[in-house]
Write a protein that holds these residues in place. Structure first.
Motif, PDB file in Angstrom:
ATOM      1  N   SER A 137      -4.069   1.367  -3.772  1.00 32.60           N
ATOM      2  CA  SER A 137      -5.184   0.569  -3.159  1.00 32.60           C
ATOM      3  C   SER A 137      -5.145  -1.070  -3.517  1.00 32.60           C
ATOM      4  N   ASP A 138      -5.928  -1.674  -2.664  1.00 31.28           N
ATOM      5  CA  ASP A 138      -5.842  -3.188  -2.756  1.00 31.28           C
ATOM      6  C   ASP A 138      -6.123  -3.508  -4.026  1.00 31.28           C
ATOM      7  N   PRO A 155       0.892  -1.205   0.055  1.00 32.63           N
ATOM      8  CA  PRO A 155      -0.066  -0.139  -0.181  1.00 32.63           C
ATOM      9  C   PRO A 155       0.814   1.269  -0.196  1.00 32.63           C
ATOM     10  N   GLU A 169      -1.142   7.792   4.933  1.00 29.59           N
ATOM     11  CA  GLU A 169      -2.310   6.945   4.375  1.00 29.59           C
ATOM     12  C   GLU A 169      -1.563   6.155   3.200  1.00 29.59           C
ATOM     13  N   ASP A 219      -5.543  -1.950  -6.894  1.00 26.64           N
ATOM     14  CA  ASP A 219      -4.550  -1.460  -7.979  1.00 26.64           C
ATOM     15  C   ASP A 219      -3.433  -2.631  -7.235  1.00 26.64           C
TER      16      ASP A 219
END
Length: 232
Positions: free
Chosen positions: A198-199, A87, A194, A201
């Motif tokens: 993303s998961d 991430p 953050e 991607d």
């Protein structure tokens, strides 16, 4: 005699358990390398040790790829040893299994390995700058993935060496020994920030890059031959 047989049985049981656990790993499923073929091969074992120390990250949504053969502009290939899709970005590992003292500068083409020979004498060997080597990997990787994801370079040397004098200038490059890999990755995985990828991607990147890790033996041999020819 019964005690000896008991000890032998325990050793066999431990080996069987290690093989069983190894065969369940992503490393084995991706590379198809055997347990004994891995631990008795310096290069393969070095790559496996990187994965083994970071395997727990798979539970955090990270994915590993191994031995990724990416195309270069001249039609040849360049091979990434280990890649971690996370991430916080992509980490490209270059595994090195040298012993002795290691001297290097990010801007110098060649680095130096110094080996003791007894009686105060030493022998020096030179090898291509692994930072430059990994920079090429990352350049080729960017062309394949197309997206502007953060990419970090980690050169992981064997615990058998001493990183005597390493000079770096770039913030996204680390040169470490494998036993410091947790700290190196921890610097990248700052829990305050953050996630950047993303998961979804991460899965897309994995699906895109996985075929490059499943090339034919012919491609692998051509890669080896090209390396030998370039060294000449």
């Amino acid at each position: 005699m019964p005690i000896l047989l008991f000890v032998i049985a325990i050793v066999i049981l431990i080996v069987i358990l290690k093989i069983h656990n190894f065969n369940k790993t992503t490393y084995h499923k991706s590379t198809n390398n055997s347990f004994f073929g891995t631990i008795h091969d310096i290069g393969k074992n070095g790559e496996y040790q990187i994965f083994k120390q970071l395997q727990f990250l798979e539970k955090k949504g990270c994915k590993f790829l191994f031995n990724i053969y990416l195309p270069k502009d001249n039609g040849e290939t360049t091979e990434i040893d280990v890649m971690l899709l996370a991430p916080k970005g992509i980490i490209v590992f270059e595994s090195k299994n040298y012993s002795g003292w290691i001297f290097g500068n990010e801007k110098y083409k060649n680095w130096t390995q110094t080996l003791p020979q007894g009686k105060g004498k030493s022998h020096k060997e030179h090898f291509f700058n692994p930072v430059m080597q990994n920079n090429l990997h990352i350049k080729c990787l960017k062309k394949v993935i197309g997206e502007d994801y953060p990419i970090h370079s980690i050169i992981a040397f064997s615990e058998r060496c001493t990183l005597k004098d390493i000079t770096l200038y770039s913030k996204d490059i680390q040169v470490i020994k494998r036993n410091d890999i947790h700290a190196a990755v921890g610097e990248i995985f700052n829990p305050i920030e953050e996630p950047i990828i993303s998961d979804i991607d991460i899965q897309k990147l994995y699906d895109l890059l996985y075929p490059y890790s499943q090339v034919s033996e012919q491609v692998k041999q051509e890669h080896i031959d090209n390396i030998k020819n370039n060294v000449k």
